[in-house]
Enzyme design. Sequence first.
Site, mmCIF file in Angstrom:
data_model
loop_
_atom_site.group_PDB
_atom_site.id
_atom_site.type_symbol
_atom_site.label_atom_id
_atom_site.label_comp_id
_atom_site.label_asym_id
_atom_site.label_seq_id
_atom_site.Cartn_x
_atom_site.Cartn_y
_atom_site.Cartn_z
ATOM 1 N N GLU A 275 0.826 -1.219 0.000
ATOM 2 C CA GLU A 275 0.000 0.000 0.000
ATOM 3 C C GLU A 275 0.853 1.260 0.000
ATOM 4 O OE1 GLU A 275 -2.997 0.110 3.119
ATOM 5 O OE2 GLU A 275 -4.491 -0.654 1.732
ATOM 6 N N HIS A 296 8.477 -26.621 -0.825
ATOM 7 C CA HIS A 296 7.919 -27.733 -1.590
ATOM 8 C C HIS A 296 6.851 -27.271 -2.575
ATOM 9 C CE1 HIS A 296 10.037 -30.605 1.021
ATOM 10 N NE2 HIS A 296 9.838 -29.664 1.932
ATOM 11 N N LYS A 408 -13.716 0.489 -4.545
ATOM 12 C CA LYS A 408 -14.732 0.843 -3.538
ATOM 13 C C LYS A 408 -15.863 1.649 -4.172
ATOM 14 C CE LYS A 408 -11.870 0.936 0.613
ATOM 15 N NZ LYS A 408 -11.286 1.807 1.629
HETATM 16 O O1 PA5 Z 1 -3.195 1.501 6.061
HETATM 17 C C1 PA5 Z 1 -4.302 1.930 5.835
HETATM 18 O O2 PA5 Z 1 -4.579 3.132 5.970
HETATM 19 C C2 PA5 Z 1 -5.446 1.016 5.418
HETATM 20 O O3 PA5 Z 1 -5.000 -0.246 5.123
HETATM 21 C C3 PA5 Z 1 -6.464 0.917 6.522
HETATM 22 O O4 PA5 Z 1 -5.851 0.463 7.693
HETATM 23 C C4 PA5 Z 1 -7.619 -0.018 6.178
HETATM 24 O O5 PA5 Z 1 -8.137 0.309 4.919
HETATM 25 C C5 PA5 Z 1 -8.725 0.076 7.215
HETATM 26 O O6 PA5 Z 1 -9.195 1.387 7.314
HETATM 27 P P1 PA5 Z 1 -10.172 1.874 8.460
HETATM 28 O O7 PA5 Z 1 -9.489 1.682 9.758
HETATM 29 O O8 PA5 Z 1 -10.415 3.311 8.186
HETATM 30 O O9 PA5 Z 1 -11.402 1.037 8.352
#
Ligand code: PA5
Length: 417
Positions: A275, A296, A408
């Site tokens: 990310e 394996h 989304k």
């Molecule tokens: O690192 C990040 O910002 C994302 O991976 C969030 O942790 C994830 O999308 C969850 O988001 P939220 O806590 O707003 O539901």
Amino acid sequence: MIRLDVTGLQETLQSQLNQIMAENTDVLTRAQKGEEKYADSLGWLNTEEWADGEKVSRIEEIAEKIRKTSDAFVLIGVGGSNNAARSVIEALRTPDAPEIIYAGNTLSANALNRMLKQLEGKDFFIDCIAKNFETLEPGSSFRLLRKALKERYGKDYASRVICTGTRGSRLDELCQEQGYEFIDFPLDIGGRFTAISNVGLLPMAVAGIDIRSVVQGAADMQKQLRSAPAESNDAYRYAALRNLYYRNGWKIEMLSSFEPQFRNFFYWWTQLFAESEGKDGKGIFPVTGEFTEQLHSIGQYIQDGENMIFETFLNVKEQQDSLVIEADEADDRFDYLNGKDFFDINKAAYEATLAAHAQKFPCNVIQIGRIDAYHFGQLFWFFQFACYVSCGIMGVDPFDQPGVEAYKVRMFNALGK
Ligand code: PA5
């Protein structure tokens, strides 16, 4: 402590590495100070900000209350709201702790039904961890679990709900309206960097983890990496090496280990790098290798397939467990193992794998003293900082995730949001 070693780096690459290290010292210096342009995402850079003595004591207090009155604790959260806590809990949880159950990380009716079934007949608390409280998985699971709590405890259910949210969010308002306990999700940290805050630490504490050691490990690593100069800064060396490999065509990094205790840590690491770095048409694709089992399966491709993977091993130095194979009267042709400890057998497999893989591509080794709460703290801070610096060298913003939004929009349209 943890330390970075490198194996299999050809001489031609060594000079390129020296050049990358020399050209990017300003990236390191800026990261060590913390850049103004990322001020809303750098709350983790100083562990004191969200995990000082007072905040840790409050977490311990809440955790103690939960531990005394519950058989189970449901961590509702996805991605950064789940992965750090789960890494440590699944590796180190103590037998006397409440069962830790995960929700808010799936939309599968089958998985959710199984999760609810696991709670039947148990006393439990729930913690809804969400930064913006619009994410579908935690939002929908939170509803299911509020209903389950109401059915079990009637109007007193609210005393068993904790929400880890940001001030002023809808989750904060809900807590005020319904009487749930509210604790802060740091406003100035994105999910995947929140290990050392209420987000990661409360579930760990409920599971009986010594969170003061986790925080100390992170703080010690912070002290070291925010002051060490380029040539002796392992996070900077690791970041420079990653970029070197990437520029030479190794576009996939495999994080490998011979300790299955790191399975959930692998999820955390994968999210952190995917990310943070995978954007603007760039980025190293993170994958993981759980050895010896996956030798394996993917072991064949790594050794013999296309040469596009470089590898980073997590190697644990100390022997923490012992199990010796005894002689057996049946001739199973495994007598060469007689009297050997699985610790040494596993080490032999690791050393052989490293030597074989390093013949084909460069391998990093992150040497870790032992697997415990302190070293998890070290690993979190090490990789977070290395990721920040690596993204700086690559030229991408480590703290946003615009690509995650594309699906989304379509999903919310389809669901009529
Ligand atoms: O690192 C990040 O910002 C994302 O991976 C969030 O942790 C994830 O999308 C969850 O988001 P939220 O806590 O707003 O539901």
